[in-house]
Design a protein around this motif. Structure first.
Motif, PDB file in Angstrom:
ATOM      1  N   VAL A   2      -2.030  -3.350   3.681  1.00 36.82           N
ATOM      2  CA  VAL A   2      -3.284  -3.081   4.463  1.00 36.82           C
ATOM      3  C   VAL A   2      -2.869  -3.859   5.390  1.00 36.82           C
ATOM      4  O   VAL A   2      -2.402  -5.562   5.251  1.00 36.82           O
ATOM      5  CB  VAL A   2      -4.506  -3.831   3.926  1.00 36.82           C
ATOM      6  CG1 VAL A   2      -5.623  -4.163   5.184  1.00 36.82           C
ATOM      7  CG2 VAL A   2      -5.154  -2.918   3.624  1.00 36.82           C
ATOM      8  N   PRO A   3      -3.100  -4.053   6.924  1.00 42.75           N
ATOM      9  CA  PRO A   3      -2.274  -5.299   7.521  1.00 42.75           C
ATOM     10  C   PRO A   3      -2.720  -5.825   8.048  1.00 42.75           C
ATOM     11  O   PRO A   3      -3.304  -5.885   9.052  1.00 42.75           O
ATOM     12  CB  PRO A   3      -1.408  -4.119   8.513  1.00 42.75           C
ATOM     13  CG  PRO A   3      -3.069  -3.180   9.092  1.00 42.75           C
ATOM     14  CD  PRO A   3      -3.430  -2.735   6.832  1.00 42.75           C
ATOM     15  N   LEU A   4      -3.137  -6.484   7.435  1.00 42.38           N
ATOM     16  CA  LEU A   4      -3.956  -8.162   7.599  1.00 42.38           C
ATOM     17  C   LEU A   4      -3.847  -8.313   9.055  1.00 42.38           C
ATOM     18  O   LEU A   4      -2.300  -8.842   9.104  1.00 42.38           O
ATOM     19  CB  LEU A   4      -3.987  -9.208   6.730  1.00 42.38           C
ATOM     20  CG  LEU A   4      -4.835  -8.699   5.060  1.00 42.38           C
ATOM     21  CD1 LEU A   4      -4.857  -9.682   4.504  1.00 42.38           C
ATOM     22  CD2 LEU A   4      -6.165  -8.004   5.846  1.00 42.38           C
ATOM     23  N   LEU A  40      -7.442  -6.100  -3.072  1.00 41.89           N
ATOM     24  CA  LEU A  40      -7.486  -5.152  -3.370  1.00 41.89           C
ATOM     25  C   LEU A  40      -8.931  -5.015  -2.121  1.00 41.89           C
ATOM     26  O   LEU A  40      -9.227  -3.793  -1.635  1.00 41.89           O
ATOM     27  CB  LEU A  40      -7.773  -4.927  -4.765  1.00 41.89           C
ATOM     28  CG  LEU A  40      -8.311  -3.309  -4.874  1.00 41.89           C
ATOM     29  CD1 LEU A  40      -7.366  -2.550  -4.992  1.00 41.89           C
ATOM     30  CD2 LEU A  40      -9.249  -3.749  -6.874  1.00 41.89           C
ATOM     31  N   SER A  41      -9.538  -6.031  -2.210  1.00 45.34           N
ATOM     32  CA  SER A  41     -10.640  -6.248  -1.699  1.00 45.34           C
ATOM     33  C   SER A  41     -10.706  -5.949  -0.003  1.00 45.34           C
ATOM     34  O   SER A  41     -11.917  -5.230   0.558  1.00 45.34           O
ATOM     35  CB  SER A  41     -11.698  -7.775  -1.544  1.00 45.34           C
ATOM     36  OG  SER A  41     -11.034  -8.602  -1.437  1.00 45.34           O
ATOM     37  N   ASP A  42      -9.373  -6.055   0.652  1.00 47.36           N
ATOM     38  CA  ASP A  42      -9.325  -6.018   2.250  1.00 47.36           C
ATOM     39  C   ASP A  42      -9.873  -4.609   2.010  1.00 47.36           C
ATOM     40  O   ASP A  42      -9.540  -4.346   3.632  1.00 47.36           O
ATOM     41  CB  ASP A  42      -8.462  -6.264   2.262  1.00 47.36           C
ATOM     42  CG  ASP A  42      -8.308  -8.101   2.104  1.00 47.36           C
ATOM     43  OD1 ASP A  42      -9.007  -8.868   2.684  1.00 47.36           O
ATOM     44  OD2 ASP A  42      -7.001  -8.601   1.810  1.00 47.36           O
TER      45      ASP A  42
END
Length: 408
Positions: A169-171, A181-183
């Motif tokens: 995920v690209p935060l 994982l929650s992202d």
């Protein structure tokens, strides 16, 4: 004043690191909501947002879906090279088509540690469950990005599936943490549908099924557009004035049904959920204006450039422009518009489609602050001062606001 003359230093404020929300709240719609209307400021939560919107208003959401755009390739020496997938090569004529490619795809990327990627070197990621190997080689270098050939040995997998399995995920970089994982679920709206964004349309992160049901119960209508958010959304303005800043171009996708809904609600009020939805809707006006003016539109490239709204001396109504798009669709047997927009919305811009905006709190000296100022002028400073003094949380995982356009 032409927006080229705007000095970005006028759009700054002090944002301490501890006011940046590093994680979202456990409940999406528990985030605080600041409401600005006719100079007044009130405070609530997103759970009650329907109470602040008149019935028969149209809310427009961006249904883009964030992809796992960060790829970590390991060299034989053990070093890691990070690849950030920006957008597909122009040959695919849009992100959706590129995401469906099997076996191989060409993608424009940023590379962390590019100097360590020697000419001719092929890097790989081995993934298990499902088993496949994703490999990459550099085919071209341009200012600001590299073009990579990405290829994988499981020919049944699309590139969308490959990214989902092999990427992260690209935060946003300002969170200064690795994705967890929650992202996977929280950095995604509940209505996300079309894969292609490298950043979430964060205003929509606060909406839940309960909120959507409340909107429907109040006869507040909804419509969906797609703007695939690019990494340029985080691009800082480094020049003293906007004349030296080049806006990033992003893909938009709007179908005929949505445009018909816009036409039906022009007099009742349209609210954009997120700056990306706002940029999409306002771009539609200028596409229609170009059609009416007989100006050639580069649908395969960039339909609306950043200075178009300030240099086109026209004054068509929103109704005329949207109807012009529908006629163009009929004449060309199209059911949607897919193109790119580079529109810059800044002070001096008078919105043509929207009357209100739902959005988060944005970074200092960002083009998104200019967009907010286009709606309410220097009042944005009072809004942000209020938020700072009342413990609002800032940026992507933070709280937000419902802003009604100042009436002139």
């Amino acid at each position: 004043m032409h927006p080229q003359d705007i000095r970005i230093e006028s759009f700054t404020y002090d944002l301490p690191n501890d006011r940046i929300a590093k994680y979202p709240l456990a409940q999406r719609d528990a985030s605080k909501l600041l409401v600005y209307e006719n100079g007044g400021v009130t405070e609530d939560t997103y759970r009650n947002i329907a109470m602040h919107i008149p019935e028969e208003t149209l809310l427009v959401f961006n249904q883009t879906k964030v992809v796992h755009a960060r790829l970590l390739f390991q060299k034989e020496t053990g070093g890691v090279i990070e690849v950030f997938c920006l957008e597909p090569d122009a040959q695919y004529h849009g992100i959706q088509n590129a995401m469906l490619q099997k076996g191989k795809v060409y993608w424009h990327c940023m590379i962390g540690g590019a100097s360590k990627w020697k000419h001719g070197m092929v890097l790989s990621i081995k993934h298990e469950h499902p088993d496949f190997i994703l490999s990459a080689s550099i085919t071209d270098r341009q200012p600001g990005y590299f073009t990579l050939e990405l290829f994988w040995d499981d020919k049944d997998l699309t590139f969308a599936e490959v990214l989902h399995y092999a990427g992260k995920v690209p935060l946003p970089p300002y969170l200064h943490r690795e994705a967890e994982l929650s992202d996977d679920s929280r950095y995604q709206t509940i209505y996300a549908k079309n894969e292609g964004s490298v950043a979430a349309p964060t205003a929509g992160l606060h909406f839940t099924d309960a909120v959507m049901n409340d909107l429907a119960a109040k006869k507040i209508d909804t419509a969906f557009v797609t703007l695939h958010v690019g990494a340029g959304t985080f691009k800082p303005v480094k020049s003293e004035t906007m004349a030296g800043h080049e806006m990033h171009a992003e893909w938009i996708d709007v179908d005929r049904h949505c445009i018909e809904k816009l036409l039906a609600h022009l007099d009742k009020g349209i609210v954009a959920v997120g700056t990306t939805s706002m940029r999409t809707l306002e771009s539609l006006y200028w596409i229609g204006a170009k059609l009416l003016s007989g100006i050639e539109i580069d649908f395969e490239g960039i339909a609306i450039s950043q200075w178009d709204p300030y240099e086109m001396n026209i004054n068509y109504s929103a109704d005329e422009c949207l109807n012009a798009i529908i006629r163009w669709m009929q004449e060309n047997e199209k059911d949607r518009i897919m193109t790119r927009t580079q529109i810059l919305i800044a002070p001096g811009y008078d919105t043509k489609i929207i009357k209100g905006l739902v959005t988060n709190f944005h970074q200092p000296q960002s083009t998104l602050l200019l967009l907010v100022s286009a709606l309410i002028g220097d009042e944005w400073k009072r809004l942000y001062d209020y938020a700072m003094q009342h413990d609002f949380r800032f940026l992507s995982y933070g709280d937000g606001n419902l802003i009604w356009k100042n009436q002139k």
